[in-house]
Write an enzyme that holds these catalytic residues in place. Structure first.
Site, PDB file in Angstrom:
ATOM      1  N   ASP A   1      -0.598  -8.208   8.694  1.00 20.69           N
ATOM      2  CA  ASP A   1      -2.052  -8.093   8.568  1.00 20.69           C
ATOM      3  C   ASP A   1      -2.780  -8.825   9.690  1.00 20.69           C
ATOM      4  OD1 ASP A   1      -1.365  -6.854   6.169  1.00 20.69           O
ATOM      5  OD2 ASP A   1      -1.706  -8.643   4.978  1.00 20.69           O
TER       6      ASP A   1
ATOM      7  N   GLU B   1      -8.563   0.916   3.460  1.00 16.56           N
ATOM      8  CA  GLU B   1      -8.673  -0.538   3.335  1.00 16.56           C
ATOM      9  C   GLU B   1      -8.789  -1.188   4.710  1.00 16.56           C
ATOM     10  OE1 GLU B   1      -5.179  -1.691   1.191  1.00 16.56           O
ATOM     11  OE2 GLU B   1      -3.813  -0.936   2.703  1.00 16.56           O
TER      12      GLU B   1
END
Length: 583
Positions: A77, A253
């Protein structure tokens, strides 16, 4: 208890010379007793990690090249920001402590870890959460209007939820978190040229409007910089489902907004964080939309490629963009390198690619074809990986004798600070064992290092004499509280054993055990080649014996264990062992 100048000692007090002698004796007892206890504390005198992946041997670097991924092992991430010539990169940390590793670079090639964003208990409250909860998807942004760095993330622990921390100087630490008043995950800040600020994030559709499993939306809020809070009632859905709702896209997302050519570009991950992962882009004339998707989406993915391609990299997505020192754009993102059984033991790693944004839409260069293990460096940059404190990549060794004044940032704890259970001595590092073992959803007395290669050895030198059958110390391969291997020394009756235990789905089985002489230091070694793991031991550090044969790394993979991390190699001790050994 002290009373009227006398120390009460049963029926008769002690005074004068007796008082002094008793005080001296008590002082000596208090001083010496920890020394007596310490010989039973496990002492780790050395740790050596050596990676030897074939891909790096087959693709040696030229002088103008560097390896991709730039951060090997569980650094998922990735998010990035820039102030002048300084670049800062962060990644998710879930339930590990300290949280959110942060790296600095001046050229996007050479990176130094400068610490962790969340390094205090007041910031990170993951002490009772599962391994794949805790800190998700941090986004770091620099606001030039107030010369402040912001990090916004979701903390699934401590009742915190979405939160923001900030600093004027990432080298000097970050504020305590401020909880934010919205639901959902994956928030990101955007600071416009007019000084206004916004938050975008993933959320569920409005109640009653969910159309299918995995249907999500992207929301935007106005953000009050004075109060560090979203403006109540300002939320608006700007993407429903994804690029094309008729195709039932899942898990839109991790949104980021960028301004270029006077327009607002919204980049998001789509498809979930597995094999259908991708990156998509939208554009609008207003930060609050409406947003129109690019005709060439996705702009980054590996999902359409042959499953048996060589040197496979997969699951690419969850990206962030930044302008590089060479004037062109670059994107950091997560991807995985599956092993020979297509299992993900090294976890989600941080990759980088150049991005062509000379036209209307940004395009990841070679982002839709099989990734190469190496890239051309920006012009004028020298590859310093593994030198002068810069993070290594490719095949490398990491040697730790635990004698330095500070512990390397690559060592992390689980759900609590390392300092709560470690002590560095002149001989090495001692671990003060906790009463809980690896199955506990609690802080454990384990020091972790990421698995960063598919082929590696990790060797530690242990001095340890367990006192009871509840005492155990050694090495572990840890994917979660429910999936792990323990390779350690424990006591059974008057004998001492080295034992190998496998835990799958929370159920443990002892694979092998052998009597050992704990009066001698013991070299413990984990030797992995793809999905094959071997646990070895030696008294001299040269001739190793295997314990338990070759075992599968399946339980150390995301594919089997689930969650969002890969394998961690741990130096472990406990006073609450439940390992079963039969003589």
């Amino acid at each position: 208890m002290k009373t009227g100048g006398r120390i009460e000692g049963g029926e008769q007090g002690v005074s004068g010379l007796g008082h002094l002698l008793l005080t001296a004796a008590l002082f000596m007892l208090m001083t010496l007793s920890p020394l007596v206890a310490q010989k039973h504390l496990p002492l780790f005198k050395q740790f050596v990690y050596e990676g030897n992946d074939r891909v790096y041997n087959d693709f040696p670097l030229e002088s103008d090249e560097f390896y991709n991924p730039i951060l090997q092992g569980v650094y998922p991430d990735a998010a990035i920001t820039r102030k002048g010539n300084d670049y800062f990169l962060v990644s998710s940390s879930f339930a590990f402590f300290p949280g959110i590793p942060i790296f600095h670079s001046n050229d996007l090639v050479n990176w130094k870890q400068i610490g962790h964003v969340l390094d205090r208990k007041s910031q990170l409250k993951v002490f009772d959460t599962g391994i794949s909860a805790g800190i998700y998807a941090p986004a770091i942004k620099y606001n030039e209007h107030n010369d402040t760095f912001y990090l916004i993330t979701t903390q699934f622990a401590g009742g915190i939820g979405n939160m923001v921390v900030k600093t004027k100087d990432p080298f000097q630490g970050w504020s305590d978190p401020k909880s934010l008043d919205f639901e959902g995950i994956d928030p990101s800040l955007f600071f416009d040229e007019d000084g206004k600020a916004y938050v975008v994030h993933n959320d569920a559709p409005n109640p009653g409007e969910e159309l299918y499993e995995g249907h999500r939306v992207i929301k935007i809020w106005d953000y009050d910089l004075e109060k560090d809070q979203v403006v109540a009632g300002s939320d608006k859905i700007i993407v429903n489902g994804g690029v094309d709702l008729s195709q039932k896209p899942i898990w839109i997302e991790m949104p980021h907004i960028y301004k270029r050519y006077g327009r607002y570009y919204l980049m998001c991950a789509e498809g979930g964080t597995g094999g259908w992962h991708s990156e998509v882009i939208f554009v609008s004339d207003n930060p609050r939309g409406p947003y129109v998707p690019a005709p060439n989406n996705p702009i980054l993915t590996q999902r359409y490629l042959h499953p048996d391609r060589p040197n496979k990299v997969d699951w690419a997505g969850h990206a962030d963009l930044v302008e590089g020192p060479d004037g062109r754009f670059w994107g950091v993102f997560l991807a995985v390198r599956p092993n020979d059984k297509d299992r993900v033991n090294t976890g989600r790693e941080t990759f980088i690619l150049p991005v062509d944004w000379s036209g209307e839409w940004p395009v990841f260069e070679n982002g839709l074809v099989p990734f190469s293990p190496k890239l051309k460096m920006p012009e004028g940059v020298e590859n310093k990986a593994g030198k002068d404190g810069f993070f290594p990549n490719g095949n490398f060794s990491f040697v730790e004798d635990f004698k330095a004044d500070t512990l390397d940032y690559r060592w992390i704890g689980m759900r609590g600070p390392r300092e709560d259970f470690i002590k560095r001595t002149k001989q090495g590092m001692q671990i003060q064992p906790f009463e809980v073992n690896l199955k506990a959803v609690a802080p454990t007395s384990t020091l972790f290092h990421r698995q960063q290669h598919q082929t590696f050895t990790a060797t530690s030198l242990l001095e340890y004499q367990p006192k009871t059958e509840k005492d155990l110390a050694g090495m572990v391969c840890y994917q979660s509280e429910h999936f792990h291997y323990i390779f350690g020394v424990t006591k059974v009756g008057k004998e001492n054993f080295l034992v190998l235990e496998r835990t799958e789905g929370g159920e443990s089985s002892t694979l092998a055990a052998v009597k050992v002489d704990v009066k001698k230091p013991l070299h413990l070694q984990i030797d992995a080649d793809g999905d094959d793991y071997r646990f070895n031991y030696s008294y001299d550090g040269e001739t190793f014996e295997n314990l338990g044969g070759t075992v599968s790394g399946d339980i150390l993979s995301t594919n089997v264990a689930g969650g969002f991390i890969g394998n961690f190699i741990g130096l472990y001790a406990t006073r609450g062992s439940d390992v079963k050994v039969t003589e």
